[in-house]
Design an enzyme around this catalytic site. Structure first.
Site, PDB file in Angstrom:
ATOM      1  N   HIS A   1     -82.033  11.155 -17.659  1.00  0.00           N
ATOM      2  CA  HIS A   1     -82.979  11.639 -16.648  1.00  0.00           C
ATOM      3  C   HIS A   1     -84.385  11.112 -16.910  1.00  0.00           C
ATOM      4  O   HIS A   1     -85.120  10.765 -15.983  1.00  0.00           O
ATOM      5  CB  HIS A   1     -82.988  13.169 -16.628  1.00  0.00           C
ATOM      6  CG  HIS A   1     -81.777  13.769 -15.985  1.00  0.00           C
ATOM      7  ND1 HIS A   1     -81.319  15.029 -16.272  1.00  0.00           N
ATOM      8  CD2 HIS A   1     -80.926  13.268 -15.062  1.00  0.00           C
ATOM      9  CE1 HIS A   1     -80.240  15.283 -15.549  1.00  0.00           C
ATOM     10  NE2 HIS A   1     -79.986  14.235 -14.816  1.00  0.00           N
TER      11      HIS A   1
ATOM     12  N   CYS B   1     -76.158  -0.656  -7.152  1.00  0.00           N
ATOM     13  CA  CYS B   1     -77.125   0.420  -6.910  1.00  0.00           C
ATOM     14  C   CYS B   1     -77.343   1.280  -8.150  1.00  0.00           C
ATOM     15  O   CYS B   1     -77.936   2.347  -8.073  1.00  0.00           O
ATOM     16  CB  CYS B   1     -76.702   1.298  -5.736  1.00  0.00           C
ATOM     17  SG  CYS B   1     -75.152   2.178  -5.968  1.00  0.00           S
TER      18      CYS B   1
END
Length: 549
Positions: free
Chosen positions: A184, A481
């Site tokens: 994250h 992606c």
């Protein structure tokens, strides 16, 4: 003399300044009085609700990945399983702060043992613990200090709630002792455009206030850097930033080979921001947020409104929508799964749709309704597909609504079946984050394994080449992606492997496009071959850099 520490480079750029570190986290007092179970449970519930409320407020103010992880952390604070563990310790007479700490420590041990994406949530769990304990003790909400001058943030690890709130004008670089290239911290730092290095060995030796230089391209943290060498790096970084700022698209190499440069978005606000960049569309519209911050499944009409807001922001540019990617570390309150021994390998992504096809159909209906309302150029792909039958099943549902169908390539099985999958699909998009984790059987959050989940790994690049070649044989596009698409040098290598589009954080679009514009397709292909022939990730990155400059 300078001292240099090495780690995993995740966000390119140079950041120089004095070190700041997070404030110490609150702890439950060792002498907290015992309490009856009812008092402890009520106090915990009240504090957890308030923490979740504040996190959701911040989620609404953020966008993209930051918004998603804040919403997921808020859900964690109110998780029923956490309340159950707190209740167990409350029944033994523990006070609220003590019961909260013991419960989350117990859960963290379980998450760590599970590995994979569950282990990734341990930092989030500890962040929730600290916020709830602070609320119980009447202390200020924990977080990152606000520097008075441009500074470099060093930490063991950063919780999503901390990273999402950083100001790039005052925090000019980040380095952490833990984490990986898909953590994250890395994802949000990339979205914010803050140079970042993770998994840095020995970082805890660097004191607060020391002057350091973080090189997010080379993956180094240098204490008391040599001024002449630093000046050279800063100048190189300045020139790169100038080139990026001046790039206006479309995506092409110096010899005019087209490579679409697209953006990843999560919501309307993120789409409007991305639309200001020279993108050719959206290569990944994550739809999770409209589900994860809900206690009940959103209706078709509610979903259509959310999707239409994104479509309208992009005008006539294409939008690739990824259907619900939940499960594992992103559980749904209204579609929960039984306890799984290894959630990272459990019911997630399309597997939720296979188990509940009506819910998937309602999402596809919402997407189709938003497309009809806006006239947008919409394609739809599914995450976590593993077999040809699954791809065919999904594609038939999408085409029944008049849209092009694709899937995410995230597992080794889909790499091996790529030629057969293209019989049923209009396109594919490679998710390098999960593909690296499953290819190397390596927890992408384990700092000791971060070299395996580095997107420069030759085996991962070889997998991408196989899929790109299958796309060329079928005459159909192959995109990337995952986070790999955001690294300018790696973007060139991906182009050389045969990828036709790159989708990344909107803040990375210009640097990727500018680098592609400086090199030829032949150079990209030579860099790709050099990286493929390398023995490991570090050698692959160096080999590509030697070719591309």
């Amino acid at each position: 003399m300078s001292t240099e520490y090495s780690g995993t480079a995740v966000v390119p750029g140079i950041g120089v300044g004095p070190v700041v570190r997070p404030a110490p986290r609150p702890e439950a007092p060792a002498d907290e009085p015992a309490a009856d179970a009812s008092t402890t449970n009520v106090a915990f519930a009240t504090a957890a609700t308030e923490v979740a409320r504040r996190l959701r407020e911040r989620s609404k103010a953020a966008n993209g990945a930051a918004s998603e992880v804040l919403a997921a952390t808020a859900s964690l604070a109110e998780d029923r399983g956490l309340a159950t563990f707190v209740g167990k310790h409350a029944a033994q007479g523990a006070g609220p702060a003590t019961a909260t700490t013991a419960a989350i420590d117990e859960l963290a041990a379980m998450f760590t043992a599970a590995g994979g994406l569950m282990a990734e949530r341990v930092t989030d769990l500890y962040d929730v613990r600290d916020r709830i304990v602070a609320e119980l003790l009447g202390l200020p909400e924990p977080g990152i200090p606000l520097p008075e001058e441009p500074s470099v943030l060093l930490a063991d690890d950063l919780a999503p709630a901390d990273t999402a709130g950083l100001d790039p004008s005052t925090v000019v670089a980040i380095a952490t002792r833990l984490g990986g290239s898909t953590s994250h911290t890395a994802i949000i730092a990339r979205q914010l455009g803050i140079p970042c290095v993770v998994a840095v060995t020995g970082l805890d030796e660097v004191p607060a206030g020391a002057r350091v230089a973080v090189d997010g391209t080379a993956g180094t943290v240098t204490v008391d850097p040599d001024e002449q060498r630093l000046a050279e790096l800063v100048e190189q970084d300045r020139l790169s930033r100038e080139a990026a700022a001046g790039w206006t698209g479309p995506g092409r190499t110096a010899d005019d080979h087209p490579i679409q440069v697209l953006a990843n978005v999560q919501d309307g606000a993120g789409a409007r921001a991305a639309a200001q960049e020279p993108i050719e569309g959206v290569g990944l519209f994550r739809t999770e947020l409209s589900f994860l911050d809900r206690a009940t499944e959103p209706t078709v009409e509610e979903q259509a409104d959310i999707y239409a807001e994104v479509f309208e922001a992009l005008g006539d540019r294409k939008v690739i929508v990824r259907t619900l990617d939940a499960g594992s570390d992103k559980p749904l309150p209204f579609a929960s799964q039984p306890d799984e021994p290894n959630p990272a390998l459990g019911v997630r992504g399309l597997r939720i749709g296979l188990a509940n096809p009506d819910m998937l159909d309602r999402q596809l209906d919402g997407i189709a309704a938003a497309r009809e309302r806006t006239g947008a150029d919409v394609r739809v792909m599914a995450p976590m597909v593993t077999t040809e039958a699954e791809a065919q099943w999904f594609a038939e549902r999408v085409r029944a609504r008049g849209m092009q169908a694709g899937i995410m390539i995230e597992t080794p099985s889909t790499v091996l079946l790529a030629d057969r999958l293209f019989r049923h699909l209009d396109f594919v998009s490679i998710g390098t984050n999960d593909l690296s984790q499953y290819t190397f059987a390596a927890d992408r959050m384990a700092p000791t394994l971060s070299d395996l989940t580095d997107p420069w790994q030759p085996a991962l690049l070889a997998s991408i080449k196989l899929v790109a070649q299958a796309g060329q044989r079928a005459g159909k596009p192959v995109g990337v992606c995952g986070e790999a698409a955001a690294h300018p040098l790696l973007a060139c290598v991906l182009t050389g492997l045969g990828v036709t589009s790159l989708s990344c954080a909107a803040t990375a679009v210009r640097s990727v496009g500018a680098k592609l514009a400086q090199v030829t397709l032949e150079q990209c292909q030579a860099a790709a071959e050099a990286a493929l022939a390398a023995p490991d990730n570090l050698a692959a990155a160096h080999a590509a850099k030697d070719v591309l400059g």
